[in-house]
Motif scaffolding. Structure first.
Motif, PDB file in Angstrom:
ATOM      1  N   ARG A  17      -5.819   1.595   5.501  1.00 44.98           N
ATOM      2  CA  ARG A  17      -6.390   1.564   6.847  1.00 44.98           C
ATOM      3  C   ARG A  17      -7.422   0.445   6.991  1.00 44.98           C
ATOM      4  NH1 ARG A  17      -6.595   7.331   6.038  1.00 44.98           N
ATOM      5  NH2 ARG A  17      -8.848   7.184   5.650  1.00 44.98           N
ATOM      6  N   GLY A  18      -7.632  -0.305   5.918  1.00 41.57           N
ATOM      7  CA  GLY A  18      -8.566  -1.421   5.980  1.00 41.57           C
ATOM      8  C   GLY A  18      -9.997  -1.070   5.639  1.00 41.57           C
ATOM      9  N   GLU A  19     -10.238   0.125   5.058  1.00 47.95           N
ATOM     10  CA  GLU A  19     -11.595   0.505   4.699  1.00 47.95           C
ATOM     11  C   GLU A  19     -12.012  -0.180   3.405  1.00 47.95           C
ATOM     12  OE1 GLU A  19     -12.292   4.717   4.815  1.00 47.95           O
ATOM     13  OE2 GLU A  19     -10.914   5.019   6.487  1.00 47.95           O
ATOM     14  N   GLU A  20     -13.297  -0.163   3.104  1.00 48.42           N
ATOM     15  CA  GLU A  20     -13.819  -0.830   1.914  1.00 48.42           C
ATOM     16  C   GLU A  20     -13.434  -0.073   0.648  1.00 48.42           C
ATOM     17  OE1 GLU A  20     -18.262   1.274   2.176  1.00 48.42           O
ATOM     18  OE2 GLU A  20     -18.022  -0.898   2.376  1.00 48.42           O
ATOM     19  N   ILE A  42      -7.216   9.200  -6.285  1.00 52.40           N
ATOM     20  CA  ILE A  42      -6.589   7.879  -6.199  1.00 52.40           C
ATOM     21  C   ILE A  42      -5.703   7.780  -4.966  1.00 52.40           C
ATOM     22  CG2 ILE A  42      -4.984   6.284  -7.336  1.00 52.40           C
ATOM     23  CD1 ILE A  42      -7.704   6.485  -8.678  1.00 52.40           C
ATOM     24  N   TRP A  43      -4.931   8.820  -4.710  1.00 56.72           N
ATOM     25  CA  TRP A  43      -4.043   8.822  -3.534  1.00 56.72           C
ATOM     26  C   TRP A  43      -4.866   8.710  -2.247  1.00 56.72           C
ATOM     27  CZ3 TRP A  43      -3.345  12.944   0.170  1.00 56.72           C
ATOM     28  CH2 TRP A  43      -2.297  12.711   1.063  1.00 56.72           C
ATOM     29  N   HIS A  44      -5.969   9.446  -2.183  1.00 60.86           N
ATOM     30  CA  HIS A  44      -6.855   9.371  -1.020  1.00 60.86           C
ATOM     31  C   HIS A  44      -7.424   7.960  -0.868  1.00 60.86           C
ATOM     32  CE1 HIS A  44      -9.914  10.657   1.883  1.00 60.86           C
ATOM     33  NE2 HIS A  44     -10.791   9.993   1.147  1.00 60.86           N
ATOM     34  N   MET A  45      -7.803   7.354  -1.993  1.00 61.86           N
ATOM     35  CA  MET A  45      -8.361   6.007  -1.961  1.00 61.86           C
ATOM     36  C   MET A  45      -7.350   4.998  -1.417  1.00 61.86           C
ATOM     37  SD  MET A  45      -9.320   3.530  -5.169  1.00 61.86           S
ATOM     38  CE  MET A  45      -7.540   3.364  -5.479  1.00 61.86           C
ATOM     39  N   VAL A  46      -6.113   5.089  -1.884  1.00 58.50           N
ATOM     40  CA  VAL A  46      -5.073   4.148  -1.437  1.00 58.50           C
ATOM     41  C   VAL A  46      -4.849   4.279   0.060  1.00 58.50           C
ATOM     42  CG1 VAL A  46      -2.627   3.545  -1.609  1.00 58.50           C
ATOM     43  CG2 VAL A  46      -3.937   4.022  -3.685  1.00 58.50           C
ATOM     44  N   TYR A  83       0.830  -1.213   0.000  1.00 58.14           N
ATOM     45  CA  TYR A  83       0.000   0.000   0.000  1.00 58.14           C
ATOM     46  C   TYR A  83       0.865   1.265   0.000  1.00 58.14           C
ATOM     47  CZ  TYR A  83      -4.536  -2.253   0.492  1.00 58.14           C
ATOM     48  OH  TYR A  83      -5.682  -2.973   0.260  1.00 58.14           O
ATOM     49  N   ARG A  84       2.003   1.212   0.697  1.00 59.09           N
ATOM     50  CA  ARG A  84       2.917   2.360   0.652  1.00 59.09           C
ATOM     51  C   ARG A  84       3.426   2.577  -0.771  1.00 59.09           C
ATOM     52  NH1 ARG A  84       4.543   0.624   5.924  1.00 59.09           N
ATOM     53  NH2 ARG A  84       6.143  -0.748   5.065  1.00 59.09           N
ATOM     54  N   THR A  85       3.711   1.487  -1.458  1.00 61.20           N
ATOM     55  CA  THR A  85       4.158   1.587  -2.846  1.00 61.20           C
ATOM     56  C   THR A  85       3.064   2.170  -3.729  1.00 61.20           C
ATOM     57  OG1 THR A  85       5.623  -0.321  -2.582  1.00 61.20           O
ATOM     58  CG2 THR A  85       5.032   0.297  -4.833  1.00 61.20           C
ATOM     59  N   ALA A  86       1.828   1.706  -3.516  1.00 63.84           N
ATOM     60  CA  ALA A  86       0.698   2.216  -4.293  1.00 63.84           C
ATOM     61  C   ALA A  86       0.502   3.713  -4.053  1.00 63.84           C
ATOM     62  CB  ALA A  86      -0.572   1.453  -3.935  1.00 63.84           C
ATOM     63  N   ALA A  87       0.630   4.139  -2.792  1.00 64.65           N
ATOM     64  CA  ALA A  87       0.495   5.565  -2.466  1.00 64.65           C
ATOM     65  C   ALA A  87       1.613   6.375  -3.111  1.00 64.65           C
ATOM     66  CB  ALA A  87       0.506   5.756  -0.952  1.00 64.65           C
ATOM     67  N   LEU A  88       2.835   5.820  -3.099  1.00 61.96           N
ATOM     68  CA  LEU A  88       3.966   6.505  -3.721  1.00 61.96           C
ATOM     69  C   LEU A  88       3.755   6.641  -5.225  1.00 61.96           C
ATOM     70  CD1 LEU A  88       6.797   7.725  -3.565  1.00 61.96           C
ATOM     71  CD2 LEU A  88       7.730   5.406  -3.765  1.00 61.96           C
ATOM     72  N   LEU A  89       3.253   5.590  -5.864  1.00 61.10           N
ATOM     73  CA  LEU A  89       2.980   5.649  -7.298  1.00 61.10           C
ATOM     74  C   LEU A  89       1.937   6.723  -7.610  1.00 61.10           C
ATOM     75  CD1 LEU A  89       2.900   1.835  -8.165  1.00 61.10           C
ATOM     76  CD2 LEU A  89       4.611   3.500  -8.917  1.00 61.10           C
ATOM     77  N   ALA A  90       0.927   6.842  -6.734  1.00 64.40           N
ATOM     78  CA  ALA A  90      -0.096   7.878  -6.928  1.00 64.40           C
ATOM     79  C   ALA A  90       0.514   9.270  -6.817  1.00 64.40           C
ATOM     80  CB  ALA A  90      -1.215   7.706  -5.901  1.00 64.40           C
ATOM     81  N   LEU A 126      -2.128  -7.178  -4.226  1.00 65.31           N
ATOM     82  CA  LEU A 126      -3.110  -6.851  -3.186  1.00 65.31           C
ATOM     83  C   LEU A 126      -4.502  -7.390  -3.519  1.00 65.31           C
ATOM     84  CD1 LEU A 126      -2.099  -3.137  -2.503  1.00 65.31           C
ATOM     85  CD2 LEU A 126      -1.878  -5.042  -0.898  1.00 65.31           C
ATOM     86  N   ASN A 127      -4.651  -7.918  -4.730  1.00 66.96           N
ATOM     87  CA  ASN A 127      -5.966  -8.369  -5.204  1.00 66.96           C
ATOM     88  C   ASN A 127      -6.987  -7.246  -5.059  1.00 66.96           C
ATOM     89  OD1 ASN A 127      -7.806 -10.196  -6.294  1.00 66.96           O
ATOM     90  ND2 ASN A 127      -8.437 -10.956  -4.285  1.00 66.96           N
ATOM     91  N   SER A 128      -6.578  -6.045  -5.516  1.00 66.48           N
ATOM     92  CA  SER A 128      -7.404  -4.851  -5.360  1.00 66.48           C
ATOM     93  C   SER A 128      -7.982  -4.424  -6.711  1.00 66.48           C
ATOM     94  CB  SER A 128      -6.577  -3.705  -4.772  1.00 66.48           C
ATOM     95  OG  SER A 128      -7.287  -2.489  -4.821  1.00 66.48           O
ATOM     96  N   PRO A 129      -9.289  -4.613  -6.941  1.00 71.13           N
ATOM     97  CA  PRO A 129      -9.909  -4.168  -8.186  1.00 71.13           C
ATOM     98  C   PRO A 129      -9.754  -2.666  -8.414  1.00 71.13           C
ATOM     99  CG  PRO A 129     -11.361  -5.674  -7.033  1.00 71.13           C
ATOM    100  CD  PRO A 129     -10.241  -5.342  -6.087  1.00 71.13           C
ATOM    101  N   ALA A 130      -9.773  -1.877  -7.333  1.00 72.39           N
ATOM    102  CA  ALA A 130      -9.673  -0.424  -7.462  1.00 72.39           C
ATOM    103  C   ALA A 130      -8.302  -0.007  -7.997  1.00 72.39           C
ATOM    104  CB  ALA A 130      -9.927   0.238  -6.108  1.00 72.39           C
ATOM    105  N   ILE A 131      -7.241  -0.601  -7.475  1.00 69.93           N
ATOM    106  CA  ILE A 131      -5.898  -0.258  -7.930  1.00 69.93           C
ATOM    107  C   ILE A 131      -5.662  -0.786  -9.346  1.00 69.93           C
ATOM    108  CG2 ILE A 131      -3.427  -0.607  -7.508  1.00 69.93           C
ATOM    109  CD1 ILE A 131      -4.035  -0.607  -4.526  1.00 69.93           C
ATOM    110  N   LEU A 132      -6.197  -1.966  -9.644  1.00 68.23           N
ATOM    111  CA  LEU A 132      -6.090  -2.500 -11.001  1.00 68.23           C
ATOM    112  C   LEU A 132      -6.850  -1.618 -12.002  1.00 68.23           C
ATOM    113  CD1 LEU A 132      -6.448  -6.342 -10.382  1.00 68.23           C
ATOM    114  CD2 LEU A 132      -4.421  -5.139 -11.230  1.00 68.23           C
TER     115      LEU A 132
END
Length: 221
Positions: A72-75, A63-67, A13-20, A145-151
């Motif tokens: 934090r474990g939110e939906e 996107i950054w806010h979403m990541v 998730y830190r990597t995803a936030a950094l990419l954003a 992460l098996n995350s549809p949102a990030i994909l």
């Protein structure tokens, strides 16, 4: 074992936030460079491409806010901030599309010719390379992460890649042929893609899982 898995997920998730954040920063720089050079050389397609990059910054903030929420474990369902960002993004894309379409039509009618489109070629090649890398890294993180949102974010980055290809085609076409209308036609193509991005942004704000013209899970590995 559970601790190691948790740490691995947090790192992803830190990597995803950094990419954003990298995406936001790149679009800001790209927008300033493209708008400045496009105005100086009277290159409508490059100028429009730069304005599109500024709109992408708004989307990137969502996107950054979403990541950060997902970490934090939110939906994955979008919250109020993300839906608001998408609606602002959609409206900005619609305004950009309308402005570019009108300006391109006037330029074609007046027989306008840019001074040069060399910088359009340079900017588009840099953008194509950067977006290709972003798509690869975002897809890897999203799959891990098996995350549809990030994909979905990774897949939708293809729209930016397509914009860069359009800019490259119109800029290179002008330099090779000297046909001034190619720059305006490139701007019209960017206007159409911006309109489509705006429509997709509103669709996602209204609950669509992925408004992109591509599958959410088929971005490049």
């Amino acid at each position: 074992m559970l601790c190691d898995k948790f740490l691995r997920i947090q790192q992803l998730y830190r990597t995803a936030a950094l990419l954003a954040l990298i995406t936001i920063g790149y679009n800001l720089v790209e927008g300033m460079v493209s708008v400045g050079l496009g105005a100086a050389d009277e290159t409508l397609s490059l100028f429009g491409f730069g304005l599109d990059s500024f709109v992408e910054v708004i989307s990137g903030l969502g996107i950054w806010h979403m990541v950060r929420r997902l970490r934090r474990g939110e939906e994955e369902r979008r919250d109020a901030f993300e839906r608001r960002a998408l609606r602002i993004t959609g409206g900005a894309f619609y305004l950009l599309a309308a402005g570019l379409a009108v300006t391109a039509a006037i330029s074609i009618h007046a027989g306008h010719r840019p001074e040069t489109t060399v910088w359009g070629i340079v900017v588009s090649l840099v953008s194509i390379s950067f977006m290709w890398l972003l798509i690869r890294h975002k897809t890897r993180v999203g799959k891990a992460l098996n995350s549809p949102a990030i994909l979905a974010d990774a897949a939708c980055s293809r729209a930016c890649l397509l914009l860069s290809v359009v800019l490259l085609a119109s800029s290179a076409g002008y330099e090779l042929t000297g046909i001034g209308s190619l720059d305006s036609l490139g701007s019209l193509a960017i206007a159409w893609l911006s309109f489509r991005e705006g429509r997709e942004a509103f669709g996602k704000a209204n609950g669509m899982a992925c408004g992109c013209s591509c599958s959410c899970g088929d971005a490049s590995d």
